[in-house]
Write a protein that holds these residues in place. Structure first.
Motif, PDB file in Angstrom:
ATOM      1  N   LYS A  90      -4.608  30.674 -15.474  1.00 47.15           N
ATOM      2  CA  LYS A  90      -3.909  31.176 -14.481  1.00 47.15           C
ATOM      3  C   LYS A  90      -4.060  30.404 -13.169  1.00 47.15           C
ATOM      4  O   LYS A  90      -3.189  30.081 -12.311  1.00 47.15           O
ATOM      5  CB  LYS A  90      -4.070  32.625 -14.111  1.00 47.15           C
ATOM      6  CG  LYS A  90      -3.601  33.515 -14.871  1.00 47.15           C
ATOM      7  CD  LYS A  90      -3.965  34.989 -14.655  1.00 47.15           C
ATOM      8  CE  LYS A  90      -3.264  36.089 -15.508  1.00 47.15           C
ATOM      9  NZ  LYS A  90      -3.718  37.772 -15.310  1.00 47.15           N
ATOM     10  N   ARG A  91      -5.280  30.069 -12.834  1.00 44.90           N
ATOM     11  CA  ARG A  91      -5.783  29.428 -11.401  1.00 44.90           C
ATOM     12  C   ARG A  91      -5.136  27.999 -11.616  1.00 44.90           C
ATOM     13  O   ARG A  91      -4.568  27.615 -10.398  1.00 44.90           O
ATOM     14  CB  ARG A  91      -7.047  29.214 -11.536  1.00 44.90           C
ATOM     15  CG  ARG A  91      -7.511  28.972 -10.080  1.00 44.90           C
ATOM     16  CD  ARG A  91      -9.201  28.885  -9.928  1.00 44.90           C
ATOM     17  NE  ARG A  91      -9.524  27.859  -9.400  1.00 44.90           N
ATOM     18  CZ  ARG A  91     -10.526  27.117 -10.152  1.00 44.90           C
ATOM     19  NH1 ARG A  91     -11.221  27.466 -10.909  1.00 44.90           N
ATOM     20  NH2 ARG A  91     -10.831  25.880  -9.480  1.00 44.90           N
ATOM     21  N   LYS A  92      -5.084  27.388 -12.848  1.00 49.26           N
ATOM     22  CA  LYS A  92      -4.754  25.932 -12.779  1.00 49.26           C
ATOM     23  C   LYS A  92      -3.132  25.791 -12.762  1.00 49.26           C
ATOM     24  O   LYS A  92      -2.403  25.118 -12.330  1.00 49.26           O
ATOM     25  CB  LYS A  92      -4.889  25.341 -14.091  1.00 49.26           C
ATOM     26  CG  LYS A  92      -6.598  24.837 -14.047  1.00 49.26           C
ATOM     27  CD  LYS A  92      -6.675  23.731 -12.890  1.00 49.26           C
ATOM     28  CE  LYS A  92      -8.167  23.305 -12.717  1.00 49.26           C
ATOM     29  NZ  LYS A  92      -8.282  22.460 -11.491  1.00 49.26           N
ATOM     30  N   LEU A  93      -2.730  27.022 -13.499  1.00 52.70           N
ATOM     31  CA  LEU A  93      -1.020  27.145 -13.412  1.00 52.70           C
ATOM     32  C   LEU A  93      -0.265  27.440 -12.231  1.00 52.70           C
ATOM     33  O   LEU A  93       0.710  26.841 -11.775  1.00 52.70           O
ATOM     34  CB  LEU A  93      -0.569  28.270 -14.414  1.00 52.70           C
ATOM     35  CG  LEU A  93      -0.768  27.764 -15.972  1.00 52.70           C
ATOM     36  CD1 LEU A  93      -0.510  29.308 -16.561  1.00 52.70           C
ATOM     37  CD2 LEU A  93       0.400  26.721 -16.395  1.00 52.70           C
ATOM     38  N   ASN A  94      -1.045  27.991 -11.201  1.00 53.22           N
ATOM     39  CA  ASN A  94      -0.625  28.275  -9.885  1.00 53.22           C
ATOM     40  C   ASN A  94      -0.854  27.093  -9.285  1.00 53.22           C
ATOM     41  O   ASN A  94      -0.128  27.031  -8.062  1.00 53.22           O
ATOM     42  CB  ASN A  94      -1.496  29.371  -9.239  1.00 53.22           C
ATOM     43  CG  ASN A  94      -1.068  30.841  -9.678  1.00 53.22           C
ATOM     44  OD1 ASN A  94      -0.020  30.971 -10.372  1.00 53.22           O
ATOM     45  ND2 ASN A  94      -2.150  31.509  -9.883  1.00 53.22           N
TER      46      ASN A  94
END
Length: 186
Positions: A90-94
């Protein structure tokens, strides 16, 4: 018999708009499918837990700390695989910018999925043939179609809400099952 049943293709292309949130949800659903714990890992974790519990039961007069350490390691591994990787994804996708898709029209034809976009004064058209699609996913919220056209990879996220606009999802599923095979699981 309704007009939708008589003609199973798009008479007119429908508006194709996908919000940033819909794109992020599709990306997260795909990343979750890549982080599932496999059968081999479950068997190894089960064997370690079983041996550690047997060690706690049957080993007397010796230190059983290694059994507790094995149980804690399996629990930590499970928690990292279940929650840690999803948090990291989630962090990387954001961090990756997502562009809102608007102003496109999409239709379904016997030869493939067509997309129209106004470019200046002209109407540009692109068609992805059924044979160009190499995999697809069917979820309750969307159908994701991965394709390769002229050496370039691409994907369509088809939200199920488009079904209310007379976008024929049943026809898409029929062609995809015939040409590509069954949908991959997420």
């Amino acid at each position: 018999m309704t007009a939708k049943n008589v003609y199973a293709y798009s008479l007119q292309p429908v508006n194709y708009e996908i919000s940033e949130q819909e794109q992020r949800n599709a990306q997260l659903a795909l990343s979750r499918s890549n982080f599932k714990i496999g059968q081999k890992a479950w068997l190894i974790m089960g064997a370690i837990i079983a041996l550690a519990i047997l060690g706690l039961i049957f080993i007397k007069n010796y230190s059983t700390i290694f059994c507790w350490v094995a149980i804690v390691c399996v629990v930590i591994y499970f928690l990292v695989r279940k929650f840690g990787i999803e948090w990291y994804a989630k962090r990387k996708l954001n961090e990756v910018p997502v562009q809102e898709i608007k102003g496109l029209r999409m239709g379904v034809q016997p030869h493939g999925i067509s997309m129209q976009q106004r470019v200046g004064a002209n109407m540009g058209t692109m068609t992805v043939g059924w044979k160009d699609i190499h995999e697809w996913y069917d979820t309750p919220e969307f159908i994701l179609v991965n394709f390769k056209v002229k050496g370039q990879d691409g994907a369509y996220i088809l939200p199920k809400r488009m079904d209310s606009n007379k976008f024929p999802f049943s026809t898409i599923r029929k062609h995809l099952n015939e040409e590509v095979g069954a949908a991959k699981k997420i």
